[in-house]
Design an enzyme around this catalytic site. Structure first.
Site, PDB file in Angstrom:
ATOM      1  N   CYS A   1     -26.292  -2.737  -8.788  1.00  0.00           N
ATOM      2  CA  CYS A   1     -27.621  -3.022  -8.238  1.00  0.00           C
ATOM      3  C   CYS A   1     -27.476  -3.585  -6.831  1.00  0.00           C
ATOM      4  CB  CYS A   1     -28.345  -4.001  -9.122  1.00  0.00           C
ATOM      5  SG  CYS A   1     -29.003  -3.184 -10.547  1.00  0.00           S
TER       6      CYS A   1
ATOM      7  N   TYR B   1      -5.001  -1.699  -3.735  1.00  0.00           N
ATOM      8  CA  TYR B   1      -6.150  -2.571  -3.431  1.00  0.00           C
ATOM      9  C   TYR B   1      -7.465  -2.067  -4.026  1.00  0.00           C
ATOM     10  CZ  TYR B   1      -2.754  -4.483  -0.154  1.00  0.00           C
ATOM     11  OH  TYR B   1      -1.627  -5.027   0.392  1.00  0.00           O
TER      12      TYR B   1
ATOM     13  N   ARG C   1       0.811  -1.218   0.000  1.00  0.00           N
ATOM     14  CA  ARG C   1       0.000   0.000   0.000  1.00  0.00           C
ATOM     15  C   ARG C   1       0.853   1.282   0.000  1.00  0.00           C
ATOM     16  NH1 ARG C   1      -5.072  -0.157   2.542  1.00  0.00           N
ATOM     17  NH2 ARG C   1      -4.324  -1.918   3.763  1.00  0.00           N
TER      18      ARG C   1
END
Ligand code: LLP
Length: 432
Positions: free
Chosen positions: A362, A391, A294
């Site tokens: 949806c 990520y 990260r």
């Protein structure tokens, strides 16, 4: 002011990344689009590599944890920056090999690697395979025997330290699917078995204590636990293990109010402690690996979306619907992760509108942020979600048969596609 130095605002009041106007990017590549600044990535790589060198000399290697963002260009950049690579699947390994990454600088993780994946690693000369369990040790030995090759391995150990952003606990955590526990004696048994296994060369140990960690203490604590265990191994077996992989997990800024420690401070403290503890325990300083993911790419990336509708529900909330959502960024629905969001074409205006940013899937939970302050937006505006470099692309899906967006890399005023977006054709490619 921003979560990353690569972001700025130009004379038109537009957000820029790597000196490229985000409005130009949205026009040229469409939305949604991931944008990553190459200089920011390279600067982060350099910061880790140089702080390793300054604090631990040549006795360490920084591996980029490619699960954070994996594609061929990223592998090439890491190689150019003198880093190794952490891969965690045949797919990540294949990507690295396709990019010409030197396989001896690859560390292969995973708690349940398949025989096919292990074979691929052995045949391609992967530098270290991190063995997670006894079955895997046996499997790897058979594969090596059959291929007449030897594998260098680390054993994954549970140090019993669990860390989250601002806290860490000594859990004695044996309830984890990863690795061998020290407390139960299984870790020592596994080391003994690995030493005795003919086609396997155990070079050391690995641990990883969590992700998005802001404190240095838990890393120091984990290093101590691991070195104590290395001393125990030496006492019990007469073998001194040479390598220690301390994992990744260094926190980044998602919000401008957050304040993670500088990489240098982390390396300075941890490297110093590793040397100190090793000396105290009568061990040589081990070769160390660290595995940032990260912190290499996260703040270097943003995602651009187009606002489709603004739906105000009086006294309840205002939904701002974007043309992306959980299929390109599942981190809100999975972890309620907070992001800084802004209107890229009104970057200079005050953030005085409180909104819920909703995706187009949806699913009611398909949100990117709630109670988020942004500029007054209307349909057609471009929204930027910041710190999406890690990520997001790597956990994207084709839910609702949405295509994954392209990844564009910018560098000092220039831009190029490094991963194409999915076309409709791509979406049916594997359908029979
Ligand atoms: N090494 C190992 C063995 C790991 O398991 C991980 C991350 C890393 C290194 C890199 O950690 P980093 O420096 O990126 O924190 N999907 C989650 C993150 C999962 C991290 C899993 N392991 C998220 O989106 O926050």
């Amino acid at each position: 002011m921003f979560v990353s130095d690569c972001l700025n605002i130009n004379a038109n009041g537009h957000l820029t990344i790597g000196n490229v106007d985000t409005m130009e990017l949205a026009k040229q590549y469409g939305t949604p689009v991931y944008v990553i600044d190459e200089q920011a990535v390279r600067n982060n790589c350099k910061a880790f590599v140089s702080s390793m060198k300054e604090n631990y000399g040549e006795n360490g290697l920084v591996l980029y944890a490619s699960k954070a963002f994996c594609c061929k260009e990223m592998c090439r950049i890491c190689n150019e920056e003198g880093m190794g690579l952490d891969v965690v699947s045949g797919g990540e390994l294949y990507t690295a090999i396709s990019a010409g990454f030197p396989t001896e600088k690859i560390c292969f993780h995973g708690n349940n690697k398949t025989v096919q994946e292990l074979t691929m690693a052995v045949e391609n000369g992967v530098g270290r395979i991190v063995v997670d369990n006894i079955e895997e040790l046996g499997r790897l030995d058979s594969i090596c025997k059959e291929k007449n090759l030897k594998a260098n391995i680390l054993l994954r150990i549970k140090p019993g330290v669990e860390a989250h952003t601002h806290e860490f606990i000594r859990t004695g955590q044996i309830d984890s699917k990863f690795g061998f526990a020290i407390e139960t004696g299984e870790a020592l048994d596994a080391v003994k078995k690995a030493i005795a296994t003919e086609n396997i060369n155990i070079t050391g140990l690995h641990c990883h204590i969590g992700s998005q960690i802001f404190d240095i203490d838990p890393f120091v604590f984990a290093a101590k636990v691991m070195l104590d265990f290395m001393a125990l191994v030496k006492k019990e077996t007469g073998t001194e293990l040479k390598e220690l992989n301390l994992g990744g997990g260094f926190g980044i800024k998602y919000l401008s109010t957050e304040n993670p420690p500088a990489f240098f401070d982390y390396m300075n403290t941890v490297a110093g402690k590793v040397k100190e503890y090793a000396k105290e325990l009568g061990l040589n300083s081990p070769f160390i690996f660290i595995e940032p993911g990260r912190s290499i790419v996260g703040a270097a990336g943003i995602t651009l979306y187009t606002v489709g509708s603004v739906k105000e529900i009086p006294n309840i909330r205002t939904y701002v619907a974007i043309d992306g959502g959980m299929f390109d960024n599942p981190r809100y629905i999975l972890y309620q992760s907070k992001y800084e969001i802004m209107c890229a074409n009104k970057a200079n205006e005050p953030k005085d509108m409180c909104v819920t940013v909703a995706g187009k899937c949806c699913e009611s939970g398909d949100l990117i942020g709630e109670h988020t302050m942004i500029q007054q937006v209307e349909p057609g505006d471009i929204l930027a979600v910041l710190s999406t470099g890690a990520y997001n692309f790597s956990m994207a899906s084709n839910y609702n048969r949405n295509g994954r967006p392209p990844v564009v890399m910018v560098n000092n005023g220039e831009s190029r596609i490094i991963v194409k977006g999915d076309s409709y054709e791509d979406l049916v490619r594997n359908d029979i």
